[in-house]
Design an enzyme around this catalytic site. Sequence first.
Site, short mmCIF file in Angstrom:
data_model
loop_
_atom_site.label_atom_id
_atom_site.label_comp_id
_atom_site.label_asym_id
_atom_site.label_seq_id
_atom_site.Cartn_x
_atom_site.Cartn_y
_atom_site.Cartn_z
N CYS A 147 -4.69 -3.69 2.21
CA CYS A 147 -4.01 -4.74 2.98
C CYS A 147 -4.17 -6.13 2.37
O CYS A 147 -3.63 -7.11 2.88
CB CYS A 147 -4.53 -4.75 4.42
SG CYS A 147 -4.34 -3.14 5.20
N HIS A 164 -6.25 -10.86 9.41
CA HIS A 164 -5.55 -9.60 9.16
C HIS A 164 -5.75 -8.76 10.43
O HIS A 164 -6.87 -8.60 10.90
CB HIS A 164 -6.17 -8.90 7.95
CG HIS A 164 -5.81 -7.45 7.85
ND1 HIS A 164 -4.49 -7.04 7.83
CD2 HIS A 164 -6.56 -6.32 7.80
CE1 HIS A 164 -4.47 -5.71 7.75
NE2 HIS A 164 -5.70 -5.26 7.74
N GLU A 200 0.86 -1.19 0.00
CA GLU A 200 0.00 0.00 0.00
C GLU A 200 0.89 1.23 0.00
O GLU A 200 0.45 2.31 -0.38
CB GLU A 200 -0.89 -0.03 1.25
CG GLU A 200 -1.97 1.04 1.32
CD GLU A 200 -1.49 2.38 1.90
OE1 GLU A 200 -2.28 3.31 1.87
OE2 GLU A 200 -0.34 2.49 2.38
N1 COA Z 1 -10.00 0.63 28.94
C1 COA Z 1 -10.32 -0.39 28.11
N2 COA Z 1 -10.93 -0.21 26.90
C2 COA Z 1 -11.20 1.07 26.53
C3 COA Z 1 -10.90 2.17 27.37
C4 COA Z 1 -10.28 1.91 28.62
N3 COA Z 1 -9.94 2.90 29.45
N4 COA Z 1 -11.28 3.30 26.72
C5 COA Z 1 -11.82 2.91 25.54
N5 COA Z 1 -11.78 1.57 25.41
C6 COA Z 1 -12.23 0.74 24.31
C7 COA Z 1 -13.55 1.15 23.70
O1 COA Z 1 -14.63 0.65 24.46
C8 COA Z 1 -13.44 0.54 22.33
O2 COA Z 1 -13.69 -0.84 22.41
P1 COA Z 1 -14.70 -1.56 21.37
O3 COA Z 1 -14.11 -1.36 20.01
O4 COA Z 1 -14.70 -2.97 21.81
O5 COA Z 1 -16.01 -0.87 21.50
C9 COA Z 1 -11.95 0.68 22.00
O6 COA Z 1 -11.31 0.92 23.24
C10 COA Z 1 -11.63 1.82 21.05
O7 COA Z 1 -12.23 2.97 21.56
P2 COA Z 1 -12.88 4.03 20.56
O8 COA Z 1 -13.44 5.13 21.35
O9 COA Z 1 -13.78 3.33 19.60
O10 COA Z 1 -11.57 4.50 19.82
P3 COA Z 1 -11.32 5.58 18.73
O11 COA Z 1 -12.49 6.41 18.42
O12 COA Z 1 -10.11 6.29 19.19
O13 COA Z 1 -10.99 4.73 17.37
C11 COA Z 1 -10.25 3.04 15.88
C12 COA Z 1 -10.46 3.44 17.36
C13 COA Z 1 -9.76 1.62 15.82
C14 COA Z 1 -11.56 3.16 15.10
C15 COA Z 1 -9.16 4.00 15.26
O14 COA Z 1 -7.95 3.80 15.92
C16 COA Z 1 -8.95 3.79 13.77
O15 COA Z 1 -9.68 4.34 12.94
N6 COA Z 1 -7.91 3.00 13.38
C17 COA Z 1 -7.66 2.63 12.01
C18 COA Z 1 -8.42 1.38 11.69
C19 COA Z 1 -8.05 0.82 10.36
O16 COA Z 1 -6.90 0.75 10.09
N7 COA Z 1 -9.00 0.42 9.50
C20 COA Z 1 -8.72 0.02 8.17
C21 COA Z 1 -7.96 -1.23 8.05
S1 COA Z 1 -8.84 -2.69 8.30
#
Ligand code: COA
Length: 387
Positions: A111, A233, A79
């Site tokens: 990916c 993945h 990528e």
């Molecule tokens: N302790 C434990 N877990 C916690 C926490 C804490 N203190 N605070 C938050 N969490 C959990 C949330 O409940 C959530 O869990 P869930 O997914 O099971 O619901 C997780 O942590 C992530 O929290 P969230 O608020 O959703 O995170 P975010 O808004 O920062 O975004 C992603 C997370 C993954 C969406 C973001 O990092 C992203 O877009 N990554 C790229 C993904 C990607 O690459 N996609 C394309 C390729 S397949």
Amino acid sequence: MRVGIDKIGLFTPNKYVDMVDLAHARNEDPNKYLIGIGQSEMSVADQTQDAVSMGINATMKYIDRIDKDKIGLLVFGTESGIDQSKSASLFVKTALKLKPEVRTFEVKEACFGLTAALMIARDFVRVHPDKTAMVIGSDIARYGIGTAGEVTQGAGSVSMLIKADPAILALNDGHSAYSEDINDFWRPNDSKLAMVDGKYSTQVYLDFFSKTFADYKKQKKLETNDFDAIIYHLPFTKMGLKANRLAVADQDEATTEKLQNSFDASKQLSRRVGNIYTASLYMSLLSLLENGNLPAGALVGLFSYGSGAMGELYSGNLVEGYEKEVNAAGDEKMLKRRQKVSVPEYEEIFNTALDDPEDNEELTSDDEKGTWYFAGTKGNIRQYKVK
Ligand code: COA
């Protein structure tokens, strides 16, 4: 005749950020990153490592143990390619001194690229059983400093040799593929940073997994408990955990435990390296081989996903003696060689690496002797050197 993975090598650059440090710097609870996202460290590529150099370094892990003259095909999935036209594989071919008769090119579908390369290689070896094929996936995941995706970055490469009567994983006939034209993650030509709708991407990934897993089982007349492991993945390990929960949703305790244990074994490297896009699924495979204690013949399901989006589920059986083909201690040593950088240091490395150096500026590597690196451009032509 069975065709499959005969050799596998992993490379990751020599710097990493600790997720607890990153959480503190971003005013997040560390457990969000450690548990909620499921990552503990992420490798950081400085300006001297790119898709090509990492791909060469991954292949160096096994190149001395193969017959180079038998390679008839070299496919590079990425990528984060380094040229809009010329294939990354040609630089690799030169570094590895492969013969000119090799057919070689680059493939792209986020990916999914290394799975695409692997399937092309499998079919090539089926038609030319006396030849082998090399496939490389190599990527730097860059979402940007301070973005939600930042915690899911990483850098690394996996290289594999595909051959008849393989020593690691014999691939089974058949696969279940599913694609849809959607916008969950993409990267415009003029951007070094990915654009992502992470929540939507998670939904699509899980949906594609459910569809392809159900279809694959139907096609092959398999039940979930026939699998000794299902690997995924892993853009971040929580994503795979969510998919694995779907896989075992209606299963008895023994099957749930078996597939949870094998998933845990498969995520160890990813937790410390981070997302390496095309190569992530195959880093899961390597992690399973090193930590899974699975017997020969074990049935492994592999779920590949590339945003945009393309999903595919297929399977393979572990080959007798596969343990001898992996080097867990060597990979641990490679991870341990990494220098921990502070968040400000990582930010500086990250920003510097977004641009190529001035033409004719010579870059030097601070990695170990024997490591290949990007040494800068001469006349706008990329130069690769070994330390
Ligand atoms: N302790 C434990 N877990 C916690 C926490 C804490 N203190 N605070 C938050 N969490 C959990 C949330 O409940 C959530 O869990 P869930 O997914 O099971 O619901 C997780 O942590 C992530 O929290 P969230 O608020 O959703 O995170 P975010 O808004 O920062 O975004 C992603 C997370 C993954 C969406 C973001 O990092 C992203 O877009 N990554 C790229 C993904 C990607 O690459 N996609 C394309 C390729 S397949």
